[in-house]
Design a protein around this motif. Structure first.
Motif, PDB file in Angstrom:
ATOM      1  N   VAL A 208      15.908   4.805  -6.563  1.00 42.33           N
ATOM      2  CA  VAL A 208      15.266   4.244  -7.854  1.00 42.33           C
ATOM      3  C   VAL A 208      13.884   3.822  -7.844  1.00 42.33           C
ATOM      4  CG1 VAL A 208      15.640   2.297  -9.515  1.00 42.33           C
ATOM      5  CG2 VAL A 208      17.545   3.632  -8.683  1.00 42.33           C
ATOM      6  N   GLN A 209      13.645   3.336  -6.717  1.00 39.29           N
ATOM      7  CA  GLN A 209      12.035   2.773  -6.546  1.00 39.29           C
ATOM      8  C   GLN A 209      11.326   4.111  -6.495  1.00 39.29           C
ATOM      9  OE1 GLN A 209      11.489   0.205  -3.250  1.00 39.29           O
ATOM     10  NE2 GLN A 209       9.632  -0.358  -3.904  1.00 39.29           N
ATOM     11  N   ILE A 210      11.677   5.297  -5.745  1.00 41.37           N
ATOM     12  CA  ILE A 210      10.932   6.304  -5.933  1.00 41.37           C
ATOM     13  C   ILE A 210      10.812   6.970  -7.060  1.00 41.37           C
ATOM     14  CG2 ILE A 210      10.831   8.757  -4.976  1.00 41.37           C
ATOM     15  CD1 ILE A 210      12.363   7.480  -2.275  1.00 41.37           C
ATOM     16  N   ALA A 211      12.081   7.173  -7.610  1.00 43.34           N
ATOM     17  CA  ALA A 211      12.215   7.763  -9.011  1.00 43.34           C
ATOM     18  C   ALA A 211      11.341   6.937  -9.873  1.00 43.34           C
ATOM     19  CB  ALA A 211      13.602   7.671  -9.654  1.00 43.34           C
ATOM     20  N   ALA A 212      11.416   5.681 -10.047  1.00 39.69           N
ATOM     21  CA  ALA A 212      10.772   4.838 -11.177  1.00 39.69           C
ATOM     22  C   ALA A 212       9.245   5.040 -10.917  1.00 39.69           C
ATOM     23  CB  ALA A 212      10.949   3.353 -10.970  1.00 39.69           C
TER      24      ALA A 212
ATOM     25  N   ASP B 136       0.986  -1.196   0.082  1.00 40.13           N
ATOM     26  CA  ASP B 136      -0.089   0.021  -0.001  1.00 40.13           C
ATOM     27  C   ASP B 136       0.765   1.436  -0.041  1.00 40.13           C
ATOM     28  OD1 ASP B 136      -2.323  -1.567   0.247  1.00 40.13           O
ATOM     29  OD2 ASP B 136      -2.653  -1.352   1.957  1.00 40.13           O
ATOM     30  N   PHE B 137       1.912   1.189   0.588  1.00 37.50           N
ATOM     31  CA  PHE B 137       2.755   2.529   0.907  1.00 37.50           C
ATOM     32  C   PHE B 137       3.154   2.959  -0.533  1.00 37.50           C
ATOM     33  CE2 PHE B 137       6.813   4.635   1.303  1.00 37.50           C
ATOM     34  CZ  PHE B 137       6.509   5.598   1.860  1.00 37.50           C
ATOM     35  N   TRP B 138       3.934   1.907  -1.254  1.00 39.26           N
ATOM     36  CA  TRP B 138       4.414   2.358  -2.692  1.00 39.26           C
ATOM     37  C   TRP B 138       3.578   2.207  -3.704  1.00 39.26           C
ATOM     38  CZ3 TRP B 138       9.121   3.835  -2.412  1.00 39.26           C
ATOM     39  CH2 TRP B 138      10.003   3.419  -1.578  1.00 39.26           C
TER      40      TRP B 138
ATOM     41  N   ALA C 189       0.914   4.205  -2.905  1.00 45.09           N
ATOM     42  CA  ALA C 189       0.431   5.399  -2.476  1.00 45.09           C
ATOM     43  C   ALA C 189       1.530   6.636  -3.290  1.00 45.09           C
ATOM     44  CB  ALA C 189       0.158   5.719  -1.110  1.00 45.09           C
ATOM     45  N   VAL C 190       2.718   6.205  -3.144  1.00 43.06           N
ATOM     46  CA  VAL C 190       4.007   6.792  -3.709  1.00 43.06           C
ATOM     47  C   VAL C 190       3.489   6.889  -5.360  1.00 43.06           C
ATOM     48  CG1 VAL C 190       6.263   7.147  -4.428  1.00 43.06           C
ATOM     49  CG2 VAL C 190       5.591   6.168  -1.936  1.00 43.06           C
ATOM     50  N   LYS C 191       3.183   5.730  -5.927  1.00 42.23           N
ATOM     51  CA  LYS C 191       3.007   5.910  -7.338  1.00 42.23           C
ATOM     52  C   LYS C 191       1.759   6.776  -7.602  1.00 42.23           C
ATOM     53  CE  LYS C 191       2.287   3.091 -11.502  1.00 42.23           C
ATOM     54  NZ  LYS C 191       2.057   1.530 -12.018  1.00 42.23           N
ATOM     55  N   GLU C 192       0.639   6.752  -7.146  1.00 39.63           N
ATOM     56  CA  GLU C 192      -0.482   7.336  -7.099  1.00 39.63           C
ATOM     57  C   GLU C 192      -0.290   9.108  -6.816  1.00 39.63           C
ATOM     58  OE1 GLU C 192      -5.173   7.542  -5.334  1.00 39.63           O
ATOM     59  OE2 GLU C 192      -4.190   5.630  -5.971  1.00 39.63           O
ATOM     60  N   ALA C 193       0.060   9.360  -5.534  1.00 42.27           N
ATOM     61  CA  ALA C 193       0.176  10.772  -5.166  1.00 42.27           C
ATOM     62  C   ALA C 193       1.411  11.645  -5.372  1.00 42.27           C
ATOM     63  CB  ALA C 193      -0.187  10.544  -3.638  1.00 42.27           C
TER      64      ALA C 193
ATOM     65  N   GLU D  13       3.085  13.976   3.189  1.00 43.95           N
ATOM     66  CA  GLU D  13       2.895  12.889   3.923  1.00 43.95           C
ATOM     67  C   GLU D  13       3.640  11.645   3.463  1.00 43.95           C
ATOM     68  OE1 GLU D  13       0.307  14.465   2.286  1.00 43.95           O
ATOM     69  OE2 GLU D  13      -0.210  15.661   3.999  1.00 43.95           O
ATOM     70  N   ILE D  14       3.682  11.680   2.093  1.00 47.55           N
ATOM     71  CA  ILE D  14       4.532  10.279   1.812  1.00 47.55           C
ATOM     72  C   ILE D  14       5.931  10.822   1.979  1.00 47.55           C
ATOM     73  CG2 ILE D  14       5.547   9.444  -0.529  1.00 47.55           C
ATOM     74  CD1 ILE D  14       2.707   8.555  -0.106  1.00 47.55           C
ATOM     75  N   ARG D  15       6.800  11.824   1.984  1.00 50.16           N
ATOM     76  CA  ARG D  15       7.797  12.084   2.373  1.00 50.16           C
ATOM     77  C   ARG D  15       8.182  11.530   3.836  1.00 50.16           C
ATOM     78  NH1 ARG D  15      10.185  16.047  -1.389  1.00 50.16           N
ATOM     79  NH2 ARG D  15       8.447  16.671  -2.615  1.00 50.16           N
ATOM     80  N   GLU D  16       7.150  12.174   4.693  1.00 52.61           N
ATOM     81  CA  GLU D  16       7.207  11.828   5.937  1.00 52.61           C
ATOM     82  C   GLU D  16       7.440  10.288   6.404  1.00 52.61           C
ATOM     83  OE1 GLU D  16       8.036  12.262   9.995  1.00 52.61           O
ATOM     84  OE2 GLU D  16       8.281  13.899   8.451  1.00 52.61           O
ATOM     85  N   GLY D  17       6.537   9.756   5.473  1.00 57.30           N
ATOM     86  CA  GLY D  17       6.444   8.169   5.457  1.00 57.30           C
ATOM     87  C   GLY D  17       7.706   7.564   5.410  1.00 57.30           C
TER      88      GLY D  17
END
Length: 108
Positions: free
Chosen positions: A82-86, A3-5, A7-11, A16-20
């Motif tokens: 890389v995961q964040i960037a992708a 769910d976390f990743w 949310a990164v892809k969607e939002a 909130e994502i940065r803090e997470g």
């Protein structure tokens, strides 16, 4: 994808994502965010490459060429970057094969 990743892809990189990322991965999460936001993640035809302070690190799936990954065998900040960037599209595309660029300027 958990769910976390998702949310990164969607939002994207919301506050909130940065803090997470910081809570979940601590200093590694912050370093990954810094790398993404400063444009140090590149996507070549063969690999992602993260530019570190002293050298470039090749990342492919859940593998990285850095010493942290080699010794710990677990996720390093380069893999997180890389995961964040992708997921967010925040990388510099390079229309080249990274392995072909390694020998450039060696003989000049």
């Amino acid at each position: 994808m958990n769910d976390f990743w998702a949310a990164v892809k969607e939002a994207g990189l919301t506050p909130e994502i940065r803090e997470g990322l910081r809570k979940r991965y601590r200093m590694r999460g912050q370093k990954a965010l810094d790398a993404v936001e400063s444009g140090r993640v590149e996507k070549y035809n063969d690999f992602f490459v993260v530019k570190g302070r002293n050298e470039d690190y090749i990342v492919e799936d859940d593998f990285c060429t850095c010493k942290d990954f080699t010794y710990r065998g677990r996720c390093c900040w380069h893999i997180l970057a890389v995961q964040i960037a992708a997921l967010t599209g925040q990388y510099t595309p390079k229309d080249a094969w990274y392995l072909d660029t390694l020998g450039q300027n060696r003989w000049t």
